[in-house]
Write a protein that holds these residues in place. Structure first.
Motif, short mmCIF file in Angstrom:
data_model
loop_
_atom_site.label_atom_id
_atom_site.label_comp_id
_atom_site.label_asym_id
_atom_site.label_seq_id
_atom_site.Cartn_x
_atom_site.Cartn_y
_atom_site.Cartn_z
N CYS A 99 -40.48 57.90 22.18
CA CYS A 99 -40.06 57.85 23.58
C CYS A 99 -40.05 59.24 24.18
O CYS A 99 -40.59 59.47 25.28
N ARG A 100 -39.46 60.18 23.49
CA ARG A 100 -39.37 61.55 24.03
C ARG A 100 -40.76 62.20 24.10
O ARG A 100 -41.03 62.98 25.01
N THR A 101 -41.63 61.84 23.17
CA THR A 101 -43.01 62.34 23.25
C THR A 101 -43.70 61.81 24.50
O THR A 101 -44.40 62.56 25.21
N SER A 102 -43.50 60.54 24.80
CA SER A 102 -44.11 59.95 25.99
C SER A 102 -43.52 60.54 27.26
O SER A 102 -44.25 60.79 28.24
N LEU A 103 -42.23 60.80 27.27
CA LEU A 103 -41.60 61.43 28.43
C LEU A 103 -42.16 62.83 28.66
O LEU A 103 -42.41 63.23 29.80
N LEU A 106 -48.28 55.48 33.27
CA LEU A 106 -48.42 54.72 32.03
C LEU A 106 -47.60 55.34 30.89
O LEU A 106 -46.98 54.62 30.11
N HIS A 107 -47.60 56.66 30.80
CA HIS A 107 -46.76 57.33 29.79
C HIS A 107 -45.29 56.99 30.02
O HIS A 107 -44.53 56.77 29.07
N LEU A 167 -40.29 59.15 38.72
CA LEU A 167 -40.31 59.88 37.45
C LEU A 167 -38.89 60.19 36.99
O LEU A 167 -38.55 60.00 35.81
N GLN A 168 -38.05 60.66 37.90
CA GLN A 168 -36.66 60.99 37.55
C GLN A 168 -35.90 59.76 37.09
O GLN A 168 -35.22 59.77 36.05
N VAL A 169 -35.99 58.68 37.88
CA VAL A 169 -35.16 57.51 37.58
C VAL A 169 -35.59 56.84 36.28
O VAL A 169 -34.75 56.49 35.44
N ASP A 170 -36.90 56.64 36.09
CA ASP A 170 -37.34 55.97 34.88
C ASP A 170 -37.14 56.85 33.65
O ASP A 170 -36.86 56.33 32.56
N THR A 171 -37.27 58.17 33.80
CA THR A 171 -36.92 59.06 32.70
C THR A 171 -35.44 58.92 32.37
O THR A 171 -35.05 58.81 31.20
N GLN A 204 -40.64 52.12 24.55
CA GLN A 204 -40.23 52.73 23.28
C GLN A 204 -38.72 52.92 23.22
O GLN A 204 -38.10 52.75 22.16
N ALA A 205 -38.12 53.25 24.36
CA ALA A 205 -36.66 53.38 24.40
C ALA A 205 -35.99 52.03 24.12
O ALA A 205 -35.00 51.95 23.39
#
Length: 202
Positions: free
Chosen positions: A64-68, A47-48, A95-99, A55-56
């Motif tokens: 966005c960076r806080t959520s990441l 969810l984060h 996690l890697q790809v969506d980040t 947010q991006a």
């Protein structure tokens, strides 16, 4: 009004649909409600991460960076119970790809595309539809860096795979990239990709 009793799977999917339909503000609102009411680490991580993507898309880099930053430690946490069925598929590759895609959307194309590439490299062959989606992300990231020839390879692989497994949403993702590829008509593989994506729409 979002029901606090709505299943997390339904909330997550509803938010994903909102992002897909270019309504990231709605997605962010939905996900902020959901993450505040979720305890299981894997579910919170997903969810984060989806909140970060929304947010991006809104151009909200700080949030966005806080959520990441919140997604990764939740993913790494151990829990006495297994992850809920609706997010049991969620792994380090996702996690890697969506980040990476969130970073690309914020303009950090170098680090973002690198994360996308690493995630695709380690993705299970069994997840063909996910691979097709992720390859479209990689094509977009490479285009943002001006690497149209490499982008056309990723996009062609995505399109071919999507057509093979019958995944129209993945085909649409590639077709949305057409205007950007049309800016590079002489790059290797672009003409063939444009022809193939045009044929896929008829």
């Amino acid at each position: 009004m979002i029901s606090t009793l709505a299943p997390r799977e339904a909330i997550s999917d509803l938010a994903y649909q909102a992002t897909w339909r270019h309504d990231p503000a709605t997605a962010a609102t939905i996900l902020q409600h959901a993450v505040a009411r979720t305890e299981r680490p894997t579910a919170r991580a997903l969810l984060h991460l989806r909140l970060a993507r929304a947010q991006a898309a809104l151009g909200d880099a700080p949030d966005c960076r806080t959520s990441l930053r919140a997604a990764e430690p939740n993913f790494d946490r151990t829990a006495p119970d297994p992850a809920p069925a609706w997010c049991a598929w969620f792994g380090p590759e996702d996690l890697q790809v969506d980040t990476g895609q969130a970073l690309v959307d914020l303009g950090d194309t170098g680090e973002g595309e690198g994360l996308i590439h690493r995630g695709i490299t380690h993705l299970s062959p069994a997840r063909a539809k996910t691979r097709a989606v992720f390859l479209s992300y990689r094509a977009s990231g490479l285009l943002a860096q001006g690497h149209a020839d490499e982008a056309s390879k990723a996009a062609t692989e995505s399109l071919t795979l999507a057509q093979t497994i019958g995944a129209p949403r993945c085909v649409t993702l590639i077709q949305r990239l057409r205007p950007r590829f049309e800016e590079h008509p002489h790059a290797l593989g672009v003409a063939e990709l444009l022809h193939a994506s045009q044929a896929a729409s008829t």
